[in-house]
Enzyme design. Structure first.
Site, PDB file in Angstrom:
ATOM      1  N   SER A  29     -15.454   1.576  11.509  1.00  0.00           N
ATOM      2  CA  SER A  29     -15.260   2.833  12.227  1.00  0.00           C
ATOM      3  C   SER A  29     -13.816   3.323  12.293  1.00  0.00           C
ATOM      4  O   SER A  29     -13.574   4.450  12.736  1.00  0.00           O
ATOM      5  CB  SER A  29     -15.818   2.709  13.646  1.00  0.00           C
ATOM      6  OG  SER A  29     -15.084   1.774  14.407  1.00  0.00           O
TER       7      SER A  29
ATOM      8  N   LYS B 287     -15.685   4.803  23.322  1.00  0.00           N
ATOM      9  CA  LYS B 287     -14.423   5.058  22.616  1.00  0.00           C
ATOM     10  C   LYS B 287     -13.673   6.237  23.229  1.00  0.00           C
ATOM     11  O   LYS B 287     -12.441   6.214  23.326  1.00  0.00           O
ATOM     12  CB  LYS B 287     -14.694   5.278  21.134  1.00  0.00           C
ATOM     13  CG  LYS B 287     -15.156   4.008  20.442  1.00  0.00           C
ATOM     14  CD  LYS B 287     -15.336   4.179  18.951  1.00  0.00           C
ATOM     15  CE  LYS B 287     -15.710   2.836  18.310  1.00  0.00           C
ATOM     16  NZ  LYS B 287     -15.832   2.920  16.847  1.00  0.00           N
TER      17      LYS B 287
END
EC number: 3.4.21.53
Length: 366
Positions: free
Chosen positions: A259, A304
């Site tokens: 990611s 996140k």
């Protein structure tokens, strides 16, 4: 015993029983929480995250932070109280255990898989960044893995460069399987290769490998019965390797998964470009990236964004496919920016540093 006392005693005992049950009952859930966020333009543990040698670099300012998520281990089993607390809390997410660890993966297997994905994401980020800057990158097809107990074992090795199969040039990994499966099981296939050791030595010397070898492998059936048995295999997985015109090292320990690809690519572009991409702003983000610069979705987006804002991020580059989820709960003070490609991200960075934020592509719940 007075009725009121009996009622209170019964209630107390029931409460104690419920508390004990909540502690003792294990539930099949796992927990995700915000993990560390690291500036790809800065240092981590005393070393630059991006270390470029052999090419001119430029000073950078601001932040281009990659973000992470912490997850409970495969062996961890939370109790009912912990699950309920996690569902109520804002800064963590409770999900079914199999969501994070499908097929009963062990912690070792998950760690290995994450490490491989992280390594591949670094490679893709380098290619995407250099292509964005019109810096040529040499690409070659290699033996990525050799499956134990199959015909290629002992004949082909991981890292061998595949030049051709049966005399037909190989330009992409899919060509290998296509050429092998033209055969029937039991027929020979001739690979023209550059052995892994020779290829590595040539790359270290900054040269193209010259010598080749011809290796014959007898195919075997892919399955034991039915139509599948008629498909010929040799037992390798082909992959792509790149030769870069200079060194780009990404140093970041204890991080796994794919990611961070987008943020690594942007960090590389910033360091190799005379223009400051951030304008001194604190920008974080996430997203996989392929060699052509396409940005893909990731897991744990809400964690996140929480982690990024807690560290001071003002803007968050969000993969388009994650936008709807992220937009449902945006931390106060954080602007989500939708990106599909590295070009989208660079265009948005230009708008941010020029204070044209009204023109940014926004994430919506729709």
């Amino acid at each position: 015993m007075p009725r009121r006392t009996a009622t209170m005693l019964t209630s107390t005992l029931l409460l104690i029983a419920l508390l004990c049950a909540g502690v003792l009952i294990k539930v099949p859930y796992a927990e995700m929480t915000p993990g560390p966020t690291v500036n790809t333009l800065g240092d981590h543990d005393g070393e630059p995250v991006l270390n470029i040698k052999g090419h001119k670099t430029y000073p950078t300012d601001g932040h281009l932070n990659m973000t992470t998520v912490r997850v409970t281990s495969p062996d961890y089993r939370m109790n009912l109280f912990q699950a309920v607390a996690g569902w109520i809390a804002h800064d963590n997410v409770v999900v079914p255990h199999e969501t994070l660890y499908p097929d009963g993966k062990t912690e070792e297997q998950s760690t290995q898989e994450n490490a491989e994905e992280f390594s591949q994401s670094q490679e893709s980020a380098k290619v995407a960044a250099l292509r964005e800057l019109d810096i040529p990158v040499s690409t070659r097809v290699v033996v990525a893995t050799v499956v134990k107990g199959n015909p290629a074992e002992g004949k082909l090795h991981a890292g061998d460069v595949i030049k051709s199969v049966d005399g037909s040039p190989v330009r992409k990994p899919g060509d290998v399987a296509e050429l092998v499966t033209k055969h029937q099981p039991g027929e020979p296939v001739v690979f023209t290769i550059v052995p892994a050791a020779d290829a590595a030595a040539a790359e270290k010397a900054g040269e193209e490998p010259s010598g080749t070898e011809r290796v014959t492998v007898t195919t075997a059936p892919a399955g034991k019965s039915g139509g599948e048995a008629k498909r010929a295999i040799v037992g390798i997985q082909a992959g792509t390797d790149h030769t870069f015109p200079f060194t780009v090292d990404i140093k970041l320990a204890d991080v796994g998964g794919p990611s961070a690809g987008l943020m690594f690519a942007l960090g590389i572009v910033d360091k190799l470009s005379p223009d400051d991409l951030t304008g001194g702003k604190f920008i974080a983000g996430t997203g996989t990236i392929d060699e052509d610069g396409a940005v893909g979705p990731i897991g744990g987006i809400s964690m996140k964004t929480v982690g990024a804002r807690a560290k001071g991020a003002q803007y968050f580059l969000t993969p388009a496919d994650n936008c709807a989820t992220a937009a449902k709960d945006v931390p106060e003070g954080l602007t989500l920016v939708k990106v599909d490609t590295i070009d989208d991200a660079l265009d948005s960075l230009e708008k941010i540093r020029e204070d044209r934020t009204e023109a940014l592509p926004a994430c919506t719940t729709g």
